[in-house]
Motif scaffolding. Structure first.
Motif, short mmCIF file in Angstrom:
data_model
loop_
_atom_site.label_atom_id
_atom_site.label_comp_id
_atom_site.label_asym_id
_atom_site.label_seq_id
_atom_site.Cartn_x
_atom_site.Cartn_y
_atom_site.Cartn_z
N LEU A 175 12.57 0.92 4.98
CA LEU A 175 11.82 1.37 3.80
C LEU A 175 11.04 0.22 3.18
O LEU A 175 9.92 0.37 2.72
N ARG A 176 11.68 -0.95 3.19
CA ARG A 176 11.04 -2.11 2.59
C ARG A 176 9.79 -2.53 3.38
O ARG A 176 8.89 -3.15 2.83
N ALA A 177 9.79 -2.21 4.68
CA ALA A 177 8.65 -2.59 5.51
C ALA A 177 7.43 -1.72 5.23
O ALA A 177 6.32 -2.05 5.64
N VAL A 178 7.61 -0.60 4.55
CA VAL A 178 6.46 0.25 4.21
C VAL A 178 5.71 -0.42 3.06
O VAL A 178 6.30 -0.72 2.03
N PRO A 179 4.41 -0.69 3.26
CA PRO A 179 3.70 -1.47 2.24
C PRO A 179 3.71 -0.79 0.88
O PRO A 179 3.63 0.43 0.76
N ARG A 180 3.78 -1.62 -0.14
CA ARG A 180 3.78 -1.17 -1.53
C ARG A 180 2.54 -0.30 -1.83
O ARG A 180 2.60 0.64 -2.60
N ASN A 181 1.40 -0.64 -1.21
CA ASN A 181 0.19 0.08 -1.59
C ASN A 181 0.16 1.53 -1.10
O ASN A 181 -0.64 2.32 -1.58
N ILE A 182 1.03 1.87 -0.15
CA ILE A 182 1.15 3.28 0.24
C ILE A 182 1.76 4.06 -0.92
O ILE A 182 1.29 5.14 -1.29
N ARG A 183 2.81 3.48 -1.52
CA ARG A 183 3.44 4.14 -2.66
C ARG A 183 2.46 4.22 -3.83
O ARG A 183 2.33 5.27 -4.46
N ASP A 184 1.76 3.11 -4.09
CA ASP A 184 0.80 3.10 -5.19
C ASP A 184 -0.26 4.18 -4.98
O ASP A 184 -0.62 4.89 -5.91
N GLY A 185 -0.75 4.28 -3.74
CA GLY A 185 -1.77 5.27 -3.45
C GLY A 185 -1.29 6.67 -3.74
O GLY A 185 -2.01 7.49 -4.32
N SER A 186 -0.05 6.95 -3.36
CA SER A 186 0.51 8.27 -3.60
C SER A 186 0.72 8.54 -5.09
O SER A 186 0.32 9.58 -5.61
N LEU A 187 1.31 7.57 -5.79
CA LEU A 187 1.56 7.76 -7.23
C LEU A 187 0.25 7.88 -8.01
O LEU A 187 0.16 8.65 -8.96
N ALA A 188 -0.77 7.14 -7.58
CA ALA A 188 -2.05 7.19 -8.28
C ALA A 188 -2.72 8.55 -8.16
O ALA A 188 -3.63 8.88 -8.91
N LEU A 189 -2.28 9.35 -7.17
CA LEU A 189 -2.84 10.69 -7.01
C LEU A 189 -2.08 11.72 -7.84
O LEU A 189 -2.33 12.91 -7.76
N GLY A 190 -1.12 11.25 -8.62
CA GLY A 190 -0.35 12.18 -9.44
C GLY A 190 0.87 12.73 -8.73
O GLY A 190 1.44 13.73 -9.17
N ALA A 191 1.29 12.08 -7.62
CA ALA A 191 2.52 12.52 -6.96
C ALA A 191 3.72 11.98 -7.75
O ALA A 191 3.63 10.92 -8.37
N THR A 192 4.83 12.74 -7.75
CA THR A 192 6.03 12.25 -8.42
C THR A 192 6.71 11.21 -7.54
O THR A 192 6.35 11.05 -6.37
N GLU A 193 7.71 10.53 -8.10
CA GLU A 193 8.43 9.53 -7.30
C GLU A 193 9.12 10.18 -6.11
O GLU A 193 9.15 9.62 -5.01
N TRP A 194 9.66 11.39 -6.33
CA TRP A 194 10.35 12.07 -5.24
C TRP A 194 9.36 12.48 -4.16
O TRP A 194 9.62 12.32 -2.97
N GLN A 195 8.19 13.00 -4.57
CA GLN A 195 7.17 13.37 -3.57
C GLN A 195 6.73 12.16 -2.78
O GLN A 195 6.57 12.21 -1.57
N THR A 196 6.57 11.04 -3.49
CA THR A 196 6.14 9.81 -2.83
C THR A 196 7.20 9.34 -1.82
O THR A 196 6.88 8.99 -0.69
N ASP B 103 4.89 12.01 -25.68
CA ASP B 103 4.94 13.26 -24.92
C ASP B 103 4.09 13.22 -23.66
O ASP B 103 3.94 14.23 -22.98
N VAL B 104 3.53 12.05 -23.37
CA VAL B 104 2.59 11.99 -22.25
C VAL B 104 3.33 11.75 -20.94
O VAL B 104 4.17 10.87 -20.84
N ASP B 105 3.01 12.60 -19.95
CA ASP B 105 3.60 12.46 -18.62
C ASP B 105 2.66 11.60 -17.77
O ASP B 105 1.52 12.00 -17.52
N PRO B 106 3.13 10.43 -17.31
CA PRO B 106 2.24 9.55 -16.53
C PRO B 106 1.67 10.26 -15.31
O PRO B 106 0.56 9.94 -14.87
N ILE B 107 2.42 11.21 -14.77
CA ILE B 107 1.94 11.92 -13.57
C ILE B 107 0.66 12.70 -13.90
O ILE B 107 -0.29 12.73 -13.12
#
Lengths: 298, 284
Positions: A175-196, B103-107
């Motif tokens: 898991l650590r070998a997966v680059p950080r920017n893949i997670r950032d890219g996913s989260l920046a699209l509005g994905a939740t932590e679980w989805q990411t 109340d803001v959701d960062p997502i």
């Protein structure tokens, strides 16, 4: 003026140097010798058991059941099926637990918190606990307290605990070998932590996880010590019929046969060792193949 | 180009840039920052920043390394939340709503405010799945094939990849990957696109394609871009904010906003000596 005349005009340099000093060469040989120890040992081991077990390396090894009275017709079928049963259940217990635990530690736990450091040290210590100790635990908890007795499930649960730390550690590395920017890219699209974690990080880490899982399962396949404590020494001449059925495994069968003084059983044990080694080498090759095939994706 | 002075390059960039007709006044405000401060633990990375960002414009953040411009950009869509110890104080309002309100959701914030990163961070998936990922995780209904085509077209990538949608995104060149990341970003229909040095790892041809794309996108989106490249800021942006890192009374370095205004004004008639020094290449 041509280029050639320029070259001629330059005085020749003396680059001969003093050659490779003796110490350098001696050191190289020492390193090579150290390397040979491992390789030669494996080669001798394989050659010895193959030659010794050769007369019995035929289909009767996996079609026949063990027998005490007729060594010439005895086979290891119940040990082969027993190993498959035990290892399948071990995988069922250990894989999801280990992978989810690693995912939590790597993706959800607060990094460098006291809790995370404590868990980390404990898992590393757990990986260093001798396998016989797991056998005692399995005997006390699964066989006696939970009254699962001398069954496939007891063995599988015990072996799961044994390989759990290895799975957690190798999954975390993957898991650590997966680059950080893949997670950032996913989260920046509005994905939740679980989805990411479930749709990006985990799938991207699967090759690394698979390698670690196969290697840990091959460790479990070869274990005899904890199973001896769990009472797997009994003479089994049937294939397991379910998770609560009795069983024997290849290492246990080998142990039983080598205890017998009759030469036929020694040969049979060698043949079974070859079988076990082939199984383990195949598993390791699969792990290496997966690793090489998926290397350097980013 | 090397023959030209920096001033000449900048003035030619300004003439073909889009900053003509940008007034000092901002009528259609998307972001309002009031005394915004960003901290990493005890360290204050950015001193109070106050500025407003206009809708359908391209705003450029320029300044030397370590001036906090990327840090500031990442606080717009709460990406700084992911860094342990990072903390934001002051006001960062998006259409009047405090992005850091209780109340803001960062997502939800990140869905409306997209981000393109310095290194093209395509997912290890097919081109199609890269674009479809955002809509899928946000449960956006509708025809996915149409959406993928629309976004790739808007990102000026469709013609190059329409026959290879199932291929891995890693097969694309760096410039194509960055356009794919832009397509992926607009697939969740954001209003704002933050770009953190989007051309830093690209060659000049790929860079000019991205710049052209940014101008097209500004019709529909509000863009905030961090860049090290002053010509790029002059070429593409409507407004420019110049940041620098300075030592405070206690000798600690903080990033701070020096000057903000229409790009044309910042580059041709900077009000502050530090801005002038930076854009004329005397410092930074």
């Amino acid at each position: 003026m041509t280029a050639q005349s320029l070259v001629v005009a330059t005085a020749p340099l003396d680059l001969a140097g003093s050659g490779q000093p003796l110490k350098d060469r001696a050191f190289r040989w020492m390193l090579f010798a150290a390397l040979t120890v491992g390789v030669v040992t494996l080669a001798v081991l394989i050659a010895y058991v193959t030659i010794k077990g050769w007369p019995r390396l035929n289909s009767t090894l996996w079609t026949n059941m063990p027998s005490i009275r007729r060594p010439e017709r005895a086979g290891a079928q119940s040990a082969i099926t027993g190993t498959l049963w035990v290892i399948s259940f071990t995988a069922i217990f250990a894989l999801p637990t280990g992978i989810l635990a690693a995912l939590y530690l790597e993706e959800f736990a607060r990094p460098n918190s006291r809790f995370q450091r404590l868990v980390e040290i404990n898992i590393q210590n757990l990986a260093a606990v001798p396998s016989i100790v797991y056998g005692i635990l399995g005997l006390a908890v699964f066989a006696r307290a939970l009254a699962l007795g001398q069954s496939v499930i007891t063995a599988a649960l015990t072996l799961s605990l044994l390989i759990l730390p290895i799975i957690i550690i190798s999954t975390r590395e993957a898991l650590r070998a997966v680059p950080r920017n893949i997670r950032d890219g996913s989260l920046a699209l509005g994905a939740t932590e679980w989805q990411t974690a479930s749709r990006q990080t985990l799938p991207a880490a699967i090759p690394g996880i698979a390698t670690g899982v196969i290697l840990s399962l091959s460790r479990a396949v070869g274990e005899a010590a904890p199973l001896l404590l769990l009472g797997a020494v009994t003479f089994i001449t049937f294939n397991p019929t379910g998770p609560l059925s009795g069983y024997t495994t290849l290492p246990i069968q080998i142990f039983n046969w080598t205890k017998d003084s009759r030469e036929e059983f020694q040969i049979l044990a060698s043949a079974t060792i070859v079988l076990l080694l082939v199984l383990l080498l195949v598993m390791n090759f699969v792990a290496i193949w997966i690793r090489n095939r998926t290397q350097k994706r980013w | 180009m090397p023959e030209q002075s920096i001033e000449m390059q900048l003035s030619s960039a300004l003439t073909d840039g889009r900053s003509q007709g940008i007034s000092d006044e901002i009528s259609n405000v998307v972001f309002t920052l009031d005394d915004l401060r960003v901290f990493y633990g005890d360290y204050q990375a950015i001193r109070g920043v106050s500025l407003t960002i206009a809708k359908n414009e391209i705003t450029a953040f320029i300044g030397p390394s370590g001036c906090g411009k990327s840090t500031l950009l990442r606080s717009f869509n709460r990406m700084n939340d992911l860094i342990p110890g990072a903390r934001v104080e002051g006001l960062l309002a998006y259409h009047g709503t405090d992005v850091y309100g209780p109340d803001v959701d960062p997502i939800e914030v990140r869905r409306r405010i997209g981000m393109v990163f310095q290194k093209p961070n395509v997912f290890p998936k097919s081109i199609y799945d890269n674009v479809a990922y955002g809509p899928r995780v946000n449960h956006i209904k509708g025809n996915m094939d149409d959406l993928v085509e629309e976004c790739l077209t808007k990102a000026a990538l469709w013609d190059e990849v329409k026959d290879d949608l199932k291929k891995s995104a890693y097969a694309l060149s760096g410039g194509q990957q960055q356009r794919l990341v832009i397509a992926r970003c607009i697939a969740v229909r954001p209003e704002v696109i933050l770009m953190d040095e989007p051309c830093a790892s690209l060659d000049p041809i790929a860079t000019s394609k991205i710049e052209e794309l940014m101008r097209q996108l500004a019709v529909e989106y509000t863009i905030v871009i961090v860049t090290h490249n002053m010509q790029q800021a002059a070429r593409v942006s409507d407004r420019t904010a110049f940041f620098t890192a300075e030592l405070d009374e206690a000798g600690v370095r903080h990033g701070r906003l020096i000057e903000y205004g229409p790009t044309r004004q910042i580059f041709s008639a900077p009000q502050d000596k530090r801005t002038e020094d930076y854009i004329s290449g005397r410092f930074g």
